[in-house]
Scaffold this active site. Sequence first.
Site, mmCIF file in Angstrom:
data_model
loop_
_atom_site.group_PDB
_atom_site.id
_atom_site.type_symbol
_atom_site.label_atom_id
_atom_site.label_comp_id
_atom_site.label_asym_id
_atom_site.label_seq_id
_atom_site.Cartn_x
_atom_site.Cartn_y
_atom_site.Cartn_z
ATOM 1 N N HIS A 131 41.597 39.548 46.775
ATOM 2 C CA HIS A 131 40.530 40.273 46.079
ATOM 3 C C HIS A 131 39.258 39.421 46.111
ATOM 4 O O HIS A 131 39.122 38.444 45.380
ATOM 5 C CB HIS A 131 40.959 40.541 44.641
ATOM 6 C CG HIS A 131 40.140 41.563 43.923
ATOM 7 N ND1 HIS A 131 38.936 42.029 44.392
ATOM 8 C CD2 HIS A 131 40.361 42.221 42.740
ATOM 9 C CE1 HIS A 131 38.451 42.923 43.544
ATOM 10 N NE2 HIS A 131 39.300 43.061 42.538
ATOM 11 N N ALA A 176 45.290 44.592 40.269
ATOM 12 C CA ALA A 176 44.883 43.196 40.388
ATOM 13 C C ALA A 176 45.843 42.312 39.596
ATOM 14 O O ALA A 176 46.162 42.597 38.441
ATOM 15 C CB ALA A 176 43.459 43.032 39.876
ATOM 16 N N THR A 231 43.752 48.529 37.632
ATOM 17 C CA THR A 231 44.139 47.646 36.539
ATOM 18 C C THR A 231 44.284 48.461 35.267
ATOM 19 O O THR A 231 43.325 49.066 34.799
ATOM 20 C CB THR A 231 43.089 46.539 36.347
ATOM 21 O OG1 THR A 231 42.966 45.831 37.584
ATOM 22 C CG2 THR A 231 43.491 45.579 35.253
ATOM 23 N N ASN A 278 34.073 43.054 43.667
ATOM 24 C CA ASN A 278 33.869 43.477 42.280
ATOM 25 C C ASN A 278 33.431 42.380 41.320
ATOM 26 O O ASN A 278 33.681 42.450 40.119
ATOM 27 C CB ASN A 278 35.131 44.159 41.737
ATOM 28 C CG ASN A 278 35.515 45.372 42.542
ATOM 29 O OD1 ASN A 278 36.528 45.351 43.229
ATOM 30 N ND2 ASN A 278 34.717 46.421 42.505
ATOM 31 N N TYR A 337 34.437 39.281 40.999
ATOM 32 C CA TYR A 337 35.419 38.301 40.546
ATOM 33 C C TYR A 337 35.225 36.989 41.317
ATOM 34 O O TYR A 337 34.260 36.840 42.076
ATOM 35 C CB TYR A 337 36.825 38.881 40.647
ATOM 36 C CG TYR A 337 37.003 40.071 39.715
ATOM 37 C CD1 TYR A 337 36.863 39.902 38.338
ATOM 38 C CD2 TYR A 337 37.233 41.352 40.206
ATOM 39 C CE1 TYR A 337 36.972 40.988 37.467
ATOM 40 C CE2 TYR A 337 37.347 42.447 39.342
ATOM 41 C CZ TYR A 337 37.217 42.252 37.976
ATOM 42 O OH TYR A 337 37.310 43.317 37.114
#
Length: 373
Positions: free
Chosen positions: A176, A58, A27, A179, A181
């Site tokens: 995704h 992302a 990103t 991490n 999220y």
Amino acid sequence: MTDSVLFQTVEWAGNKLKNRMVLAPLTRGRAGPNRVPNKIMGDHYVQRAGAGLIISEATSISEEGNGWVESPGIYSDAMVEGWSSVVSRVHQAGSKMVLQLWHTGRASHSDFHNGELPLSASAIKIEGDEIHTPKGKKEYEVPKAMTVDDIQRTVEDYKKAAANAKAAGFDGIEVHAANGYLINQFIDSRSNQRTDEYGGSLANRYRFLSEVMDAVLSIWPAEQVGVRLSPNGVFNDMGADDYRETFTYVAQQLNKLKIGYLHVMDGLAFGFHERGEPMTLAEFRALFDGVIIGNCGYTQEEAEKRISDGDGDMIAFGRPWITNPDLPERFAHNYPLTAFDDPASWYGKSVEGYNDFKTFDEQSGKSTLEALS
């Protein structure tokens, strides 16, 4: 050239990929305030098309999913058109590309949402960090716990984003779920303290990801879909005592779907929650039958060992590829790497720190053949 296993071909989704090196999703905030992929983004990916597979940065599935300044989206016609240009150029340069679908959840801020709080599994804030918002650096906020209606709307956003990715010409998608999220926030028992059908048991905490997978698999064949997990990660205040049980279960459920790959952040370069021994690629190999991609802090030597040992099929490289656009060539010829020790310019609005890194030949002023002699 080289006899490194990194340069063996590998089959994925009916494609013979030219090597086992994956450009990790990075990103970089170059899409501008309208979040539409642009030419300098295309230039960046083309420079790194030596990868057997490119995973996009992302990419937000909706306005509600935004949580990073000037990152791209995939929820408008203009975004689809912008990505289509990028993908076409990557294909012409000889690589395959998948789109990573992203919703930041609580790793966002009301500054991104016209004053509305970000969403999460539960009303539990990220502790110990700050976030860069369109109005400057601020503390994270206590998010709004999603209602069932919020969840179902978001599942539909994933489905629409998956359809838009197909329209843009991508070779596949990556969900995704890592991490810290949104999906990770549902999976992890530390950030998910719900008492309804989306919280508590392993099956309930997996339910949101299960519904997302059902949605995207209604658009894409399973072999063209991947999922990213971070079982060892502490990023965005993740990590629970039952991590091994949790991610074993998640991998087993994903395996039943016969998806194309599992992208596991097994490395510890971004920090480790230290709630036990780190989970390894070998553990996931025993749980998952498709292609396994390892990631996070790998050197060439470590990557070769994981593939040679049969624990992984491909390895993703991130930071080394930022400063070395010709990373496969450098590995193949044992050229020195340009250090990646100045992240200050990595995130910005221009080509500086993005597209201005030179290949080895450009740095040395020699052709490849001259450099080898």
